[in-house]
Design an enzyme around this catalytic site. Sequence first.
Site, PDB file in Angstrom:
ATOM      1  N   CYS A  92      62.764 -53.849  31.035  1.00 28.41           N
ATOM      2  CA  CYS A  92      63.029 -54.017  32.464  1.00 28.41           C
ATOM      3  C   CYS A  92      64.344 -54.745  32.684  1.00 28.41           C
ATOM      4  CB  CYS A  92      61.895 -54.797  33.107  1.00 28.41           C
ATOM      5  SG  CYS A  92      61.571 -56.344  32.243  1.00 28.41           S
ATOM      6  N   GLU A 106      65.650 -46.418  36.591  1.00 26.37           N
ATOM      7  CA  GLU A 106      65.686 -47.061  35.269  1.00 26.37           C
ATOM      8  C   GLU A 106      65.871 -45.984  34.202  1.00 26.37           C
ATOM      9  OE1 GLU A 106      61.769 -49.250  35.639  1.00 26.37           O
ATOM     10  OE2 GLU A 106      62.945 -50.789  34.652  1.00 26.37           O
ATOM     11  N   GLU A 118      55.509 -58.387  38.057  1.00 21.41           N
ATOM     12  CA  GLU A 118      56.761 -58.258  37.288  1.00 21.41           C
ATOM     13  C   GLU A 118      57.047 -56.765  37.200  1.00 21.41           C
ATOM     14  OE1 GLU A 118      58.644 -60.632  36.366  1.00 21.41           O
ATOM     15  OE2 GLU A 118      57.348 -62.382  36.545  1.00 21.41           O
ATOM     16  N   LYS A 164      44.112 -55.680  30.522  1.00 26.35           N
ATOM     17  CA  LYS A 164      44.157 -54.247  30.225  1.00 26.35           C
ATOM     18  C   LYS A 164      45.556 -53.889  29.736  1.00 26.35           C
ATOM     19  CE  LYS A 164      45.421 -50.764  32.248  1.00 26.35           C
ATOM     20  NZ  LYS A 164      46.021 -50.140  31.057  1.00 26.35           N
TER      21      LYS A 164
HETATM   22  P1  NAP Z   1      53.365 -48.452  34.374  1.00 23.42           P
HETATM   23  O1  NAP Z   1      53.220 -46.993  34.276  1.00 23.42           O
HETATM   24  O2  NAP Z   1      53.495 -49.067  35.706  1.00 23.42           O
HETATM   25  O3  NAP Z   1      52.109 -49.069  33.594  1.00 23.42           O
HETATM   26  C1  NAP Z   1      51.943 -50.452  33.435  1.00 23.42           C
HETATM   27  C2  NAP Z   1      50.477 -50.756  33.237  1.00 23.42           C
HETATM   28  O4  NAP Z   1      49.764 -50.408  34.425  1.00 23.42           O
HETATM   29  C3  NAP Z   1      49.821 -49.968  32.114  1.00 23.42           C
HETATM   30  O5  NAP Z   1      48.856 -50.777  31.507  1.00 23.42           O
HETATM   31  C4  NAP Z   1      49.169 -48.820  32.860  1.00 23.42           C
HETATM   32  O6  NAP Z   1      48.082 -48.245  32.190  1.00 23.42           O
HETATM   33  C5  NAP Z   1      48.689 -49.544  34.096  1.00 23.42           C
HETATM   34  N1  NAP Z   1      48.404 -48.693  35.216  1.00 23.42           N
HETATM   35  C6  NAP Z   1      49.017 -47.544  35.590  1.00 23.42           C
HETATM   36  N2  NAP Z   1      48.457 -47.079  36.717  1.00 23.42           N
HETATM   37  C7  NAP Z   1      47.460 -47.928  37.055  1.00 23.42           C
HETATM   38  C8  NAP Z   1      46.517 -47.987  38.113  1.00 23.42           C
HETATM   39  N3  NAP Z   1      46.485 -47.068  39.064  1.00 23.42           N
HETATM   40  N4  NAP Z   1      45.645 -48.999  38.139  1.00 23.42           N
HETATM   41  C9  NAP Z   1      45.660 -49.952  37.191  1.00 23.42           C
HETATM   42  N5  NAP Z   1      46.527 -49.955  36.162  1.00 23.42           N
HETATM   43  C10 NAP Z   1      47.425 -48.960  36.101  1.00 23.42           C
HETATM   44  O7  NAP Z   1      54.615 -48.984  33.549  1.00 23.42           O
HETATM   45  P2  NAP Z   1      55.005 -48.663  32.042  1.00 23.42           P
HETATM   46  O8  NAP Z   1      55.611 -47.311  32.011  1.00 23.42           O
HETATM   47  O9  NAP Z   1      53.882 -48.961  31.123  1.00 23.42           O
HETATM   48  O10 NAP Z   1      56.093 -49.792  31.777  1.00 23.42           O
HETATM   49  C11 NAP Z   1      57.406 -49.651  32.129  1.00 23.42           C
HETATM   50  C12 NAP Z   1      57.700 -50.350  33.452  1.00 23.42           C
HETATM   51  O11 NAP Z   1      57.371 -51.729  33.342  1.00 23.42           O
HETATM   52  C13 NAP Z   1      59.160 -50.297  33.800  1.00 23.42           C
HETATM   53  O12 NAP Z   1      59.312 -50.033  35.158  1.00 23.42           O
HETATM   54  C14 NAP Z   1      59.645 -51.713  33.458  1.00 23.42           C
HETATM   55  O13 NAP Z   1      60.787 -52.107  34.152  1.00 23.42           O
HETATM   56  C15 NAP Z   1      58.447 -52.516  33.823  1.00 23.42           C
HETATM   57  N6  NAP Z   1      58.474 -53.825  33.149  1.00 23.42           N
HETATM   58  C16 NAP Z   1      58.725 -54.931  33.901  1.00 23.42           C
HETATM   59  C17 NAP Z   1      58.798 -56.172  33.296  1.00 23.42           C
HETATM   60  C18 NAP Z   1      59.078 -57.404  34.104  1.00 23.42           C
HETATM   61  O14 NAP Z   1      58.802 -58.492  33.603  1.00 23.42           O
HETATM   62  N7  NAP Z   1      59.616 -57.301  35.317  1.00 23.42           N
HETATM   63  C19 NAP Z   1      58.590 -56.292  31.918  1.00 23.42           C
HETATM   64  C20 NAP Z   1      58.335 -55.140  31.180  1.00 23.42           C
HETATM   65  C21 NAP Z   1      58.274 -53.902  31.825  1.00 23.42           C
HETATM   66  P3  NAP Z   1      48.226 -46.825  31.446  1.00 23.42           P
HETATM   67  O15 NAP Z   1      48.903 -47.103  30.184  1.00 23.42           O
HETATM   68  O16 NAP Z   1      46.843 -46.376  31.281  1.00 23.42           O
HETATM   69  O17 NAP Z   1      49.027 -45.944  32.359  1.00 23.42           O
END
Ligand code: NAP
Length: 496
Positions: A302, A399, A268, A192
């Site tokens: 990240c 962040e 991650e 997803k």
């Molecule tokens: P996010 O809001 O946590 O969303 C990530 C994914 O999770 C999206 O596909 C989102 O879908 C989905 N999601 C959200 N709520 C969910 C739920 N209740 N159940 C199932 N899936 C759900 O993060 P983001 O804003 O897209 O990305 C930024 C974050 O990712 C930052 O914190 C960054 O540091 C982190 N990141 C970490 C790494 C690593 O390798 N450590 C790499 C890249 C990014 P929707 O789009 O529909 O909300």
Amino acid sequence: MTGTTAETVTSHREADVVAQAPKQLFIDGQWVDARGGRTLDVVDPSTGEVLCAVADASEEDGWDALKAAERAQAELAALPPRKRADILMRAFELMHERIDDLALLMTLEMGKPLAEAKGEVAYAAEFFRHFAEEATRIDGGYQTAPAGGSRFLVTRQPVGPSILITPWNFPLAMGARKIGPAIAAGCTSVTKPAAQTPLSMLALGEILSEAGAPAGSVNILATSTSGKVMEPLIRSGIARKLSFTGSTSVGRTLLEQCAGRVLRTSMELGGNAAFVVFEDGDLDKAVDGAMLAKMRNSGEACTAANRIFVHRSVIEEFGRLLTERMSELTVGRGVDDGVKVGPMIDANQRDKVDELVQDAISGGARVLTGAEALDGGGFFYRPTVLTDVPESARMRDEEIFGPVAALTPFDSEEEVVAAVNSTEYGLVNYVYTESLRRGLRVAESVESGMVGLNQGVVSNPAAPFGGVKESGLGREGGPTGIDEFLETKLIGIAMD
Ligand code: NAP
């Protein structure tokens, strides 16, 4: 907005790439509309305009995808490792053949400059090549029990159907980093992507299908209702694994959902990287490194340097050099020639960046350049350097996820190591010093899964990527990346 007007990509070509991109759900080897016919809009963050609509999966579509993955599991697991490797190698080749189109699609839906998008396609493809090689090296063991009399035969098997959830900031690489080891290990999957960037992942589904992935082994769903669609699948017990990349807060929620069926998890999550420049660091190299660590993906990473600690004796010079480089950067649509900084993903993200900047300024930070959003339809923020960012500033804990370099002076190694570790995150930190002894001492003392010692980028498909503390669980890539998708089985053999 600064920027050249010379367009490298015509609007006709942009429209063409979007028109040709798959926009349905990929379930059981078929492209299908969402049940009920719902769609969700994909927006170009550089204009704020809708690019296209894609199928918006419902809960029923989610079940269809997971059941397809369940049905395909035995077939994929039984494919010889070499055949699984061949699928990944073919996908690697196809990604390189189509790198221009894939990069343009990514730039349009996510905003990053084309050169960076191309870099991401190559990086993503590399995960397929790396795991194609690992697929044929899944090993086991044979051992005599210490007391004799029996033998231990240890073998490794795929975990089973896996749910893979990815963020918008690296729309292709974060998927390839999970799908690659899943196929290599023999695990089927339901992926997803983030609702804001589904096009890149759907294009990857098309490539994997052409590369020979058996029907049902790879399923891809975009949805505007992630929680509703994914929670029942996670709780079902059909999936045996969840691999998630995204924010720590969503990661926590998903970990709780996984607990019910004791799923294997890879997490991650968020980061709050420190970038430390000691007085004996090479300042020019440190500025180069800071530009990479801060500005890769316009700061929406990240691994982005969130807190830049510079020894008090060199902070003025470092700030001057960094400001020079940051103010030279051309901001604009990622498809335009010479653009180095694209838009933020949406208005909320741009406004959040500005909120953090204004909060730091009100706490005493000084602006060396930038500190403002840009007018126009897209979600642009000017590259910014702040200095004397106080400990009380929100950006020391949260962040920033934008093109904002936050500098703070320090006086001693002890003080800076304590500051680096004063966060619940632990993904990566960067250290600049010409002393090997100090470099290793600090690298060992900082609490993070990764350290960049005199380098501003650490990610590499052949190296283990991941965090400690609330930055996550498990490692992706590297020689152990495939382990996340394998179970170890002991067969005890009587010999008497
Ligand atoms: P996010 O809001 O946590 O969303 C990530 C994914 O999770 C999206 O596909 C989102 O879908 C989905 N999601 C959200 N709520 C969910 C739920 N209740 N159940 C199932 N899936 C759900 O993060 P983001 O804003 O897209 O990305 C930024 C974050 O990712 C930052 O914190 C960054 O540091 C982190 N990141 C970490 C790494 C690593 O390798 N450590 C790499 C890249 C990014 P929707 O789009 O529909 O909300």
